[in-house]
Scaffold this motif. Structure first.
Motif, PDB file in Angstrom:
ATOM      1  N   LYS A  45       0.869  -1.515   0.278  1.00 11.14           N
ATOM      2  CA  LYS A  45      -0.433  -0.002  -0.134  1.00 11.14           C
ATOM      3  C   LYS A  45       1.397   1.325  -0.199  1.00 11.14           C
ATOM      4  O   LYS A  45       2.099   1.042   0.538  1.00 11.14           O
ATOM      5  N   ASN A  69     -12.771   5.001  -5.380  1.00 11.89           N
ATOM      6  CA  ASN A  69     -12.609   5.241  -3.910  1.00 11.89           C
ATOM      7  C   ASN A  69     -12.728   5.992  -3.341  1.00 11.89           C
ATOM      8  O   ASN A  69     -11.452   7.150  -4.559  1.00 11.89           O
ATOM      9  N   MET A  71      -9.440   6.543  -0.808  1.00 16.61           N
ATOM     10  CA  MET A  71      -9.162   5.827   0.766  1.00 16.61           C
ATOM     11  C   MET A  71      -8.782   7.111   1.189  1.00 16.61           C
ATOM     12  O   MET A  71      -8.803   7.029   2.854  1.00 16.61           O
ATOM     13  N   GLY A  72      -7.955   7.440   1.098  1.00 14.97           N
ATOM     14  CA  GLY A  72      -7.165   8.635   1.504  1.00 14.97           C
ATOM     15  C   GLY A  72      -5.729   8.561   2.059  1.00 14.97           C
ATOM     16  O   GLY A  72      -5.065   9.174   2.901  1.00 14.97           O
ATOM     17  N   LEU A  73      -5.071   7.102   1.428  1.00 13.04           N
ATOM     18  CA  LEU A  73      -4.043   6.531   1.774  1.00 13.04           C
ATOM     19  C   LEU A  73      -3.683   6.167   3.122  1.00 13.04           C
ATOM     20  O   LEU A  73      -3.163   6.719   4.062  1.00 13.04           O
ATOM     21  N   ASN A 126       4.215   6.517  -6.149  1.00 16.60           N
ATOM     22  CA  ASN A 126       3.041   7.720  -6.544  1.00 16.60           C
ATOM     23  C   ASN A 126       2.850   8.679  -7.127  1.00 16.60           C
ATOM     24  O   ASN A 126       3.004   9.894  -6.017  1.00 16.60           O
ATOM     25  N   CYS A 129      -2.064   9.509  -6.197  1.00 17.66           N
ATOM     26  CA  CYS A 129      -3.430   9.772  -5.936  1.00 17.66           C
ATOM     27  C   CYS A 129      -4.284  10.396  -5.441  1.00 17.66           C
ATOM     28  O   CYS A 129      -3.762  11.941  -5.013  1.00 17.66           O
ATOM     29  N   PRO A 130      -5.506  10.795  -5.689  1.00 18.73           N
ATOM     30  CA  PRO A 130      -6.591  11.073  -6.379  1.00 18.73           C
ATOM     31  C   PRO A 130      -7.417  11.865  -5.288  1.00 18.73           C
ATOM     32  O   PRO A 130      -8.144  13.108  -5.100  1.00 18.73           O
ATOM     33  N   ASN A 131      -6.748  11.374  -4.002  1.00 16.94           N
ATOM     34  CA  ASN A 131      -7.745  11.423  -3.020  1.00 16.94           C
ATOM     35  C   ASN A 131      -7.411  11.928  -1.552  1.00 16.94           C
ATOM     36  O   ASN A 131      -8.212  11.804  -0.724  1.00 16.94           O
ATOM     37  N   ASN A 193      -2.891   4.423 -12.052  1.00 15.75           N
ATOM     38  CA  ASN A 193      -4.296   4.712 -11.334  1.00 15.75           C
ATOM     39  C   ASN A 193      -5.533   5.193 -11.548  1.00 15.75           C
ATOM     40  O   ASN A 193      -6.247   4.885 -12.634  1.00 15.75           O
ATOM     41  N   SER A 194      -6.205   5.215 -10.453  1.00 16.67           N
ATOM     42  CA  SER A 194      -7.315   5.067 -10.779  1.00 16.67           C
ATOM     43  C   SER A 194      -8.019   6.703 -12.111  1.00 16.67           C
ATOM     44  O   SER A 194      -7.173   7.441 -11.895  1.00 16.67           O
TER      45      SER A 194
HETATM   46  O1  LIG Z   1      -2.756   6.069  -5.407  1.00 19.28           O
HETATM   47  C1  LIG Z   1      -3.434   5.879  -5.432  1.00 19.28           C
HETATM   48  N1  LIG Z   1      -5.302   6.226  -6.080  1.00 19.28           N
HETATM   49  C2  LIG Z   1      -6.438   5.538  -5.297  1.00 19.28           C
HETATM   50  O2  LIG Z   1      -6.824   5.413  -6.351  1.00 19.28           O
HETATM   51  N2  LIG Z   1      -6.712   5.395  -4.047  1.00 19.28           N
HETATM   52  C3  LIG Z   1      -5.914   5.380  -3.131  1.00 19.28           C
HETATM   53  C4  LIG Z   1      -5.976   5.970  -1.557  1.00 19.28           C
HETATM   54  O3  LIG Z   1      -6.691   6.652  -1.858  1.00 19.28           O
HETATM   55  O4  LIG Z   1      -5.289   5.887  -0.540  1.00 19.28           O
HETATM   56  N3  LIG Z   1      -4.666   6.142  -4.055  1.00 19.28           N
END
Ligand SMILES: O=C1NC(=O)NC(C(=O)O)N1
Length: 310
Positions: A45, A69, A71-73, A126, A129-131, A193-194
């Motif tokens: 992760k 999602n 999640m926010g790392l 990474n 991360c969009p979150n 990534n997403s």
């Molecule tokens: O890089 C990320 N991409 C995602 O889609 N979600 C996670 C996250 O939010 O932790 N991190």
């Protein structure tokens, strides 16, 4: 015998398929489950300097064609994954370590700690991360990304990769590739990534599915396959000295085949793994072998990057 093995750098993978960072990889028990599965590798992760709880729940939802999602790392902090990497048996399968510092200084500090282990782990920085509210995706700020990669490349003696956001504009592909091609030890690009900040709505309740950011979150699953393949194939063409790791839209052997046909050396699975569990890897390997046998391919090199155009 149909051979589905592959290599990332000089590290052999018995299967080209493994988890996407964020899925089945926050806990050491989850990492061990991937290690004991038919996955060809594993990635942790994305870690930050300090442990994070992440965003308020609900923060993940399965949808008709994939997932959303935010999640926010959530992670245990880099020391937890450093300890796993220090004791890992690298003769089994390659271990990738995802790093997602909240600042360049954090990224440099963590990367230095991992490279000081003198173990053959593969850092995946990474950039996408969009979150994390208030933290724009570095992959979309080309000057900032160039600055960060310049500092990381100067600090890193070992090869590393980056986890990229999806790009959609040809000029963006070209600007990003020009940056990546400056850095010799930047050896692999994980695409994608997403797709950030999508919105999924429940018609009956007239409500969003996840709590953070008014329901906005990263989109994964079937929705993203065409974008994922476009990013894999475009960076495969623009960055011939780098390996591409495909991620996005993989639910069956056919999509594994398509990612490799587009140029991927390995592939990661997120949404489908979250929904199906580690038995997925066995299924995907079997389905890939069946496709290869039907087409008469002996190994992945027989078709990797050989997508035909018209
Ligand atoms: O890089 C990320 N991409 C995602 O889609 N979600 C996670 C996250 O939010 O932790 N991190």
């Amino acid at each position: 015998m149909t051979d589905i093995s592959t290599h990332i750098l000089d590290q052999r993978m018995r299967s080209p398929v493994y988890n996407a960072s964020g899925v089945m990889c926050r806990e050491t028990t989850e990492l061990e489950a991937v290690r004991h599965s038919d996955a060809g590798a594993l990635v942790s992760k994305s870690c930050t300097l300090e442990a994070r709880d992440g965003n308020p729940e609900p923060r993940y939802a399965a949808t008709p064609f994939g997932s959303i999602n935010s999640m926010g790392l959530p992670n245990h902090g880099y020391r937890y994954y450093l300890d796993y990497a220090a004791h890992y048996d690298y003769t089994d399968k390659p271990l990738f370590i995802s790093i997602s510092g909240l600042s360049l200084a954090d990224n440099l500090h963590m990367l230095d700690a991992f490279q000081r282990l003198k173990r053959p782990l593969l850092p995946e920085v990474n950039l996408s991360c969009p979150n994390v509210p208030g933290k724009p995706q570095l992959g979309y700020s080309f000057d900032d990304m160039a600055t960060a990669l310049t500092a990381i490349h100067a600090a890193m003696d070992i090869p590393f990769g980056v986890k990229l956001p999806p790009y959609f504009d040809i000029s963006h592909f070209e600007m990003a590739a020009e940056i990546f091609n400056r850095f010799e030890r930047l050896k692999f690009l994980t695409c994608i990534n997403s797709i950030g900040n999508g919105l999924v709505v429940d018609t009956d309740s007239e409500t969003v599915l996840i709590k953070p950011k008014n329901g906005l979150g990263g989109i994964g699953g079937d929705y993203v396959l065409p974008t994922a393949l476009a990013n894999v194939n475009t960076f495969y063409r623009l960055c011939p000295d780098k390996q591409i790791i495909g991620c996005g839209g993989i639910g069956a052997g056919e999509q594994v085949f398509q990612h490799i046909l587009c140029g991927a050396s390995a592939v990661q699975v997120g949404t489908r793994l979250w929904e199906e569990g580690a038995g997925l890897f066995t299924r995907l390997n079997q389905e890939l072998v069946a496709i290869m046998q039907r087409k008469g391919y002996q190994c992945l090199a027989d078709f990797r990057g050989k997508l035909c155009t018209l």
